[in-house]
Write an enzyme that holds these catalytic residues in place. Structure first.
Site, mmCIF file in Angstrom:
data_model
loop_
_atom_site.group_PDB
_atom_site.id
_atom_site.type_symbol
_atom_site.label_atom_id
_atom_site.label_comp_id
_atom_site.label_asym_id
_atom_site.label_seq_id
_atom_site.Cartn_x
_atom_site.Cartn_y
_atom_site.Cartn_z
ATOM 1 C CG ASP A 112 10.919 82.399 95.778
ATOM 2 O OD1 ASP A 112 11.635 81.735 94.578
ATOM 3 O OD2 ASP A 112 10.388 81.726 96.596
ATOM 4 C CB VAL A 113 15.294 87.886 95.377
ATOM 5 C CG1 VAL A 113 15.482 89.379 95.649
ATOM 6 C CG2 VAL A 113 15.727 87.144 96.711
ATOM 7 C CG ASP B 258 26.809 81.450 102.820
ATOM 8 O OD1 ASP B 258 27.738 80.785 102.616
ATOM 9 O OD2 ASP B 258 25.718 81.399 102.411
ATOM 10 C CB VAL C 217 15.855 89.282 89.998
ATOM 11 C CG1 VAL C 217 14.985 90.417 89.273
ATOM 12 C CG2 VAL C 217 15.789 89.804 91.602
ATOM 13 N N GLY C 218 15.646 86.202 91.530
ATOM 14 C CA GLY C 218 16.645 85.196 92.254
ATOM 15 C C GLY C 218 15.717 84.156 93.121
ATOM 16 C CB SER C 219 14.394 81.153 92.683
ATOM 17 O OG SER C 219 13.718 80.323 93.474
ATOM 18 N N GLY C 220 16.195 80.827 95.501
ATOM 19 C CA GLY C 220 16.995 79.686 96.239
ATOM 20 C C GLY C 220 15.979 78.796 96.884
ATOM 21 C CB ALA C 221 16.662 75.716 98.918
ATOM 22 C CE1 TYR C 222 15.219 75.234 103.346
ATOM 23 C CE2 TYR C 222 17.240 75.543 102.594
ATOM 24 C CZ TYR C 222 16.357 74.632 102.948
ATOM 25 O OH TYR C 222 16.710 73.291 103.178
#
Length: 473
Positions: free
Chosen positions: A37-38, A144, A30-35
């Site tokens: 994954d969810v 952040d 359901v989510g992905s970033g550079a560092y």
């Protein structure tokens, strides 16, 4: 919703780990970033929806686990159920599943042209302040804060998430194990707490519902505001955590290469873990919410950087628009100066000590617009609330606890009950809960690396000794 395709083969390694799949049914990414994954998942023992966050960076995972364990009893911080960490595998955090976030609340209110009622805004602010206060009481700087990291449950409870950049100050009474020590399993605490003075949660759960109480109901607050560097060193990670300000993200075509060699040395911050003089990095947070001291390269900051971010979030709740949507770090500073005026010793005694203060200069802003012009149709109390946070001098920013006592939050109309908050059914119209990816939908360029592109005129002057100064018009 269709699963997000894997970005790399390793991002799907979670499916091959028996210790995880034996306890959780992994449903979709359901989510992905550079560092990280969810994935949304279901706990097999009781069908509880959870979010599995696979973190690809060791240091980021360590920081998040350490912070979440420290804050495990805070009602406005996302719950860490357990974690998995084995040799040669990414850490996987099992978090409570939350379907949406504050950025979706803002975006939905803007799209529907209904705005947010004063009572709703106050309840969102109260919940955010409780989350930030919990961090600062426990000597944690989040680093952040932004709407997409403020997750929301289906029934309106807001919880702070994504502690991958968080730093825990070694306050008296706390011992943090060495950053190079890998956790040995779910049962071993990453944060060893010797004593727990002044971090209790008494009376705070009651603030979740109904009007705010009296000042006495909050208990005594030990303000966490420090000008000292942390007693730990930012170590090498996949995200360079070094002495770097907005200038260090310029392309070499913009500034001569030897400028970086002489002023931004990567090795400079790779000291030992016991070096008490080691400094923090200024390259933290998301640009639109980054405090001026970070933009000027400060590595000697405290919880006040969170308070600036908090001011930007509150202003956005009032207007449904980002306050300082800079396209680069230099543009970010320019937008701040246009509203607040130039940075000087008059508004912030000691600002000349900032690493880049004598390197970066702007033409004088003769008539700054002021926060009042950015918050049209808002009351003086609302404008004053934002001003208490959005000031250059970090020492002048109000703490989260001080704002919880603020006149604005304690007078009619009172904050609505959490149950009356209007919560979008999901994030971006999709099921992106608990992602912590920090994606802003329409605002994709918030972290652009090019500082001078499309900004306008600037002059680079070489000074005696090989230093530079850069002046922007």
């Amino acid at each position: 919703m269709d699963p997000i395709p894997p970005s790399t083969t390793k991002s799907w390694s979670i499916h091959t780990r028996r210790e995880i799949t034996s306890k959780y049914e992994i449903q979709t990414r359901v989510g992905s970033g550079a560092y990280s994954d969810v994935y949304k998942a279901r706990r097999l023992s009781d069908d509880l929806p959870v979010a599995l966050k696979e973190v690809h960076d060791y240091q980021s995972a360590f920081r998040e686990i350490e912070a979440l364990q420290t804050l495990q009893h805070s009602p406005n911080v996302v719950v860490l159920h357990e974690y998995f960490w084995s040799e040669d595998e990414d850490a996987v955090l099992v978090l409570e599943y939350l379907p949406t976030d504050l950025s979706s609340v803002i975006r939905t209110a803007k799209k529907e042209r209904r705005g947010l009622s004063v009572g709703e805004i106050k309840r969102w602010i109260v919940q955010i302040l409780l989350a930030v206060d919990a961090c600062h009481r426990s000597s944690i700087i989040h680093r952040d804060l932004k709407p997409s990291n403020l997750l929301i449950s289906a029934d309106g409870v807001l919880k702070l998430a994504d502690f991958g950049q968080a730093r825990i100050r070694l306050a008296p009474g706390f011992v943090s194990i060495n950053d190079n020590t890998q956790p040995q399993g779910q049962e071993s605490s990453v944060f060893q707490q010797v004593k727990t003075e002044n971090v209790g949660q008494e009376g705070r759960v009651n603030l979740m519902e109904g009007p705010l109480g009296t000042i006495e109901e909050y208990g005594t607050s030990d303000e966490f505001k420090t000008k000292d560097a942390f007693d730990e060193v930012d170590k090498e990670t996949n995200i360079p955590d070094v002495d770097t300000s907005c200038l260090a993200t310029c392309t070499t075509s913009d500034v001569e290469e030897d400028f970086f060699k002489s002023n931004y040395s990567y090795e400079a911050n790779e000291g030992g873990g016991n070096d008490e003089s080691a400094l923090l990095t200024s390259c933290v947070g998301t640009r639109w919410f980054r405090a001026p001291e970070l933009l000027f390269g400060s590595t000697n900051y405290g919880a006040e950087i969170d308070l600036w971010s908090l001011g930007c979030i509150i202003a956005e709740l009032f207007t449904l628009e980002p306050l300082f949507p800079g396209s680069s770090d230099i543009d970010q500073l320019g937008r701040i100066f246009t509203i607040l005026g130039n940075l000087s010793e008059e508004v912030w005694p000691g600002c000349v000590q900032l690493p880049d203060y004598r390197i970066i200069s702007f033409s004088k802003v003769e008539n700054p617009s002021g926060l009042d012009s950015c918050l049209p149709n808002r009351s003086q109390d609302e404008i004053l609330l934002a001003k208490k946070l959005l000031c250059f001098d970090p020492a002048g920013r109000a703490t989260a606890m001080e704002l919880l006592h603020d006149k604005y939050l304690n007078e009619e109309p009172l904050p609505v009950p959490v149950s009356e908050l209007r919560v979008p059914s999901s994030n971006h119209g999709e099921d992106n809960g608990s992602s912590g990816s920090g994606e802003w939908g329409d605002h994709q360029d918030m972290d652009s690396d090019s500082d001078f592109d499309d900004f306008g005129g600037f002059d680079i002057t070489r000074r005696p000794g090989g230093d530079f100064s850069i002046r922007f018009s």
